[in-house]
Scaffold this motif. Structure first.
Motif, PDB file in Angstrom:
ATOM      1  N   ALA A   1       0.802  -1.216   0.000  1.00 50.78           N
ATOM      2  CA  ALA A   1       0.000   0.000   0.000  1.00 50.78           C
ATOM      3  C   ALA A   1       0.838   1.271   0.000  1.00 50.78           C
ATOM      4  CB  ALA A   1      -0.945   0.001   1.191  1.00 50.78           C
ATOM      5  N   SER A   2       1.822   1.349   0.858  1.00 46.41           N
ATOM      6  CA  SER A   2       2.520   2.623   1.020  1.00 46.41           C
ATOM      7  C   SER A   2       3.839   2.694   0.276  1.00 46.41           C
ATOM      8  CB  SER A   2       2.771   2.888   2.507  1.00 46.41           C
ATOM      9  OG  SER A   2       3.793   2.024   2.985  1.00 46.41           O
ATOM     10  N   GLY A   3       4.560   1.600   0.251  1.00 50.80           N
ATOM     11  CA  GLY A   3       5.898   1.629  -0.342  1.00 50.80           C
ATOM     12  C   GLY A   3       6.923   2.292   0.549  1.00 50.80           C
ATOM     13  N   ALA A   4       6.464   2.878   1.678  1.00 51.92           N
ATOM     14  CA  ALA A   4       7.359   3.599   2.571  1.00 51.92           C
ATOM     15  C   ALA A   4       7.709   2.799   3.817  1.00 51.92           C
ATOM     16  CB  ALA A   4       6.727   4.922   2.985  1.00 51.92           C
ATOM     17  N   GLU A   5       7.138   1.611   3.944  1.00 47.88           N
ATOM     18  CA  GLU A   5       7.411   0.762   5.103  1.00 47.88           C
ATOM     19  C   GLU A   5       8.797   0.144   4.990  1.00 47.88           C
ATOM     20  OE1 GLU A   5       5.539  -0.345   7.911  1.00 47.88           O
ATOM     21  OE2 GLU A   5       4.299   1.391   7.433  1.00 47.88           O
ATOM     22  N   ASP A   6       9.502   0.049   6.119  1.00 46.12           N
ATOM     23  CA  ASP A   6      10.771  -0.675   6.148  1.00 46.12           C
ATOM     24  C   ASP A   6      10.498  -2.164   6.042  1.00 46.12           C
ATOM     25  OD1 ASP A   6      12.449   1.544   6.447  1.00 46.12           O
ATOM     26  OD2 ASP A   6      12.266   1.519   8.624  1.00 46.12           O
ATOM     27  N   CYS A   7      11.422  -2.873   5.403  1.00 51.95           N
ATOM     28  CA  CYS A   7      11.264  -4.312   5.297  1.00 51.95           C
ATOM     29  C   CYS A   7      12.627  -4.987   5.150  1.00 51.95           C
ATOM     30  CB  CYS A   7      10.381  -4.685   4.107  1.00 51.95           C
ATOM     31  SG  CYS A   7      11.146  -4.412   2.501  1.00 51.95           S
ATOM     32  N   VAL A   8      12.626  -6.281   5.381  1.00 49.74           N
ATOM     33  CA  VAL A   8      13.722  -7.149   4.967  1.00 49.74           C
ATOM     34  C   VAL A   8      13.098  -8.058   3.917  1.00 49.74           C
ATOM     35  CG1 VAL A   8      15.091  -7.057   7.064  1.00 49.74           C
ATOM     36  CG2 VAL A   8      13.294  -8.765   6.855  1.00 49.74           C
ATOM     37  N   ALA A   9      13.904  -8.513   2.981  1.00 48.49           N
ATOM     38  CA  ALA A   9      13.336  -9.268   1.872  1.00 48.49           C
ATOM     39  C   ALA A   9      14.364 -10.230   1.297  1.00 48.49           C
ATOM     40  CB  ALA A   9      12.870  -8.308   0.778  1.00 48.49           C
ATOM     41  N   ALA A  10      13.836 -11.218   0.604  1.00 43.88           N
ATOM     42  CA  ALA A  10      14.688 -12.120  -0.170  1.00 43.88           C
ATOM     43  C   ALA A  10      14.127 -12.167  -1.579  1.00 43.88           C
ATOM     44  CB  ALA A  10      14.697 -13.523   0.441  1.00 43.88           C
ATOM     45  N   VAL A  11      14.973 -11.906  -2.551  1.00 46.38           N
ATOM     46  CA  VAL A  11      14.587 -12.104  -3.938  1.00 46.38           C
ATOM     47  C   VAL A  11      15.341 -13.347  -4.405  1.00 46.38           C
ATOM     48  CG1 VAL A  11      16.298 -10.446  -4.848  1.00 46.38           C
ATOM     49  CG2 VAL A  11      14.351 -11.101  -6.242  1.00 46.38           C
ATOM     50  N   VAL A  12      14.590 -14.338  -4.845  1.00 48.87           N
ATOM     51  CA  VAL A  12      15.144 -15.626  -5.251  1.00 48.87           C
ATOM     52  C   VAL A  12      14.883 -15.768  -6.742  1.00 48.87           C
ATOM     53  CG1 VAL A  12      15.087 -18.119  -4.894  1.00 48.87           C
ATOM     54  CG2 VAL A  12      14.669 -16.570  -2.969  1.00 48.87           C
ATOM     55  N   TYR A  13      15.906 -16.139  -7.489  1.00 51.88           N
ATOM     56  CA  TYR A  13      15.752 -16.214  -8.932  1.00 51.88           C
ATOM     57  C   TYR A  13      16.675 -17.288  -9.506  1.00 51.88           C
ATOM     58  CZ  TYR A  13      19.593 -12.997  -8.099  1.00 51.88           C
ATOM     59  OH  TYR A  13      20.743 -12.425  -7.612  1.00 51.88           O
ATOM     60  N   VAL A  14      16.228 -17.864 -10.623  1.00 53.01           N
ATOM     61  CA  VAL A  14      17.005 -18.852 -11.367  1.00 53.01           C
ATOM     62  C   VAL A  14      17.370 -18.197 -12.689  1.00 53.01           C
ATOM     63  CG1 VAL A  14      16.921 -21.096 -12.532  1.00 53.01           C
ATOM     64  CG2 VAL A  14      15.838 -20.798 -10.282  1.00 53.01           C
ATOM     65  N   PHE A  15      18.621 -18.379 -13.093  1.00 49.54           N
ATOM     66  CA  PHE A  15      19.053 -17.738 -14.332  1.00 49.54           C
ATOM     67  C   PHE A  15      20.029 -18.611 -15.105  1.00 49.54           C
ATOM     68  CE2 PHE A  15      22.034 -16.489 -11.080  1.00 49.54           C
ATOM     69  CZ  PHE A  15      23.278 -16.456 -11.707  1.00 49.54           C
ATOM     70  N   ASP A  16      20.129 -18.312 -16.385  1.00 48.16           N
ATOM     71  CA  ASP A  16      21.068 -18.979 -17.288  1.00 48.16           C
ATOM     72  C   ASP A  16      22.404 -18.261 -17.149  1.00 48.16           C
ATOM     73  OD1 ASP A  16      22.605 -19.894 -19.418  1.00 48.16           O
ATOM     74  OD2 ASP A  16      20.978 -19.718 -20.890  1.00 48.16           O
TER      75      ASP A  16
END
Length: 153
Positions: free
Chosen positions: A47-62
């Motif tokens: 909703a806000s985009g202004a909240e602090d967060c921790v995150a993991a972006v997981v991806y598979v690539f060539d």
């Protein structure tokens, strides 16, 4: 704690019961509380985009995709204030999986994750964000060095 009544269609109840069975919840109330909590946290971050967060972006690539590794590293360096760490795993002769841990404002974290996932050669990607409070103040514990904390909401 409050008691509420909700009405769910049969298919949704069947899906809920399957989650209860596979995840080991004791009852529907526990499952609904957990799923509601998760959904609310996600809605707050979106909703806000202004909240602090921790995150993991997981991806598979060539890994052989032209200059992909160089582009990914460039993204990490350009956003070094958000990137905490990256884990790299070789899946087969052609594909790797990475999990990059990020912290910061949810809109900034989302933007970096979108940039990574959209790179040519990235096959699959997913972002998981968790609301957090990022403390700016650092402190010391018995001379062991200064550090800051991330508190989960």
């Amino acid at each position: 704690m409050q008691r509420i009544t909700i009405t769910l269609d049969d298919d949704l109840v069947a899906e809920l019961d399957e989650i209860i069975r596979t995840r080991g919840y004791q009852n529907r109330s526990e499952a609904i509380r957990d799923l509601t909590r998760s959904g609310l946290k996600e809605a707050i971050l979106d909703a806000s985009g202004a909240e602090d967060c921790v995150a993991a972006v997981v991806y598979v690539f060539d890994h052989s995709a032209r200059d992909l590794s160089k582009r990914l590293v460039g993204t990490f360096h350009d956003n070094h204030q958000l990137v905490l760490s990256t884990l790299h795993v070789h899946l087969d002769h052609d594909h790797c999986m990475e999990a990059t841990v990020l912290k910061g404002k949810s809109a900034q974290v989302q933007a970096v994750a979108n940039q990574i996932i959209a790179e040519r050669g990235v096959r699959h990607g997913r972002l998981i964000m968790i609301p957090a409070e990022l403390e700016a103040e650092t402190h010391d514990h018995d001379g062991e060095g200064r550090h800051s904390h991330i508190r989960i909401k």
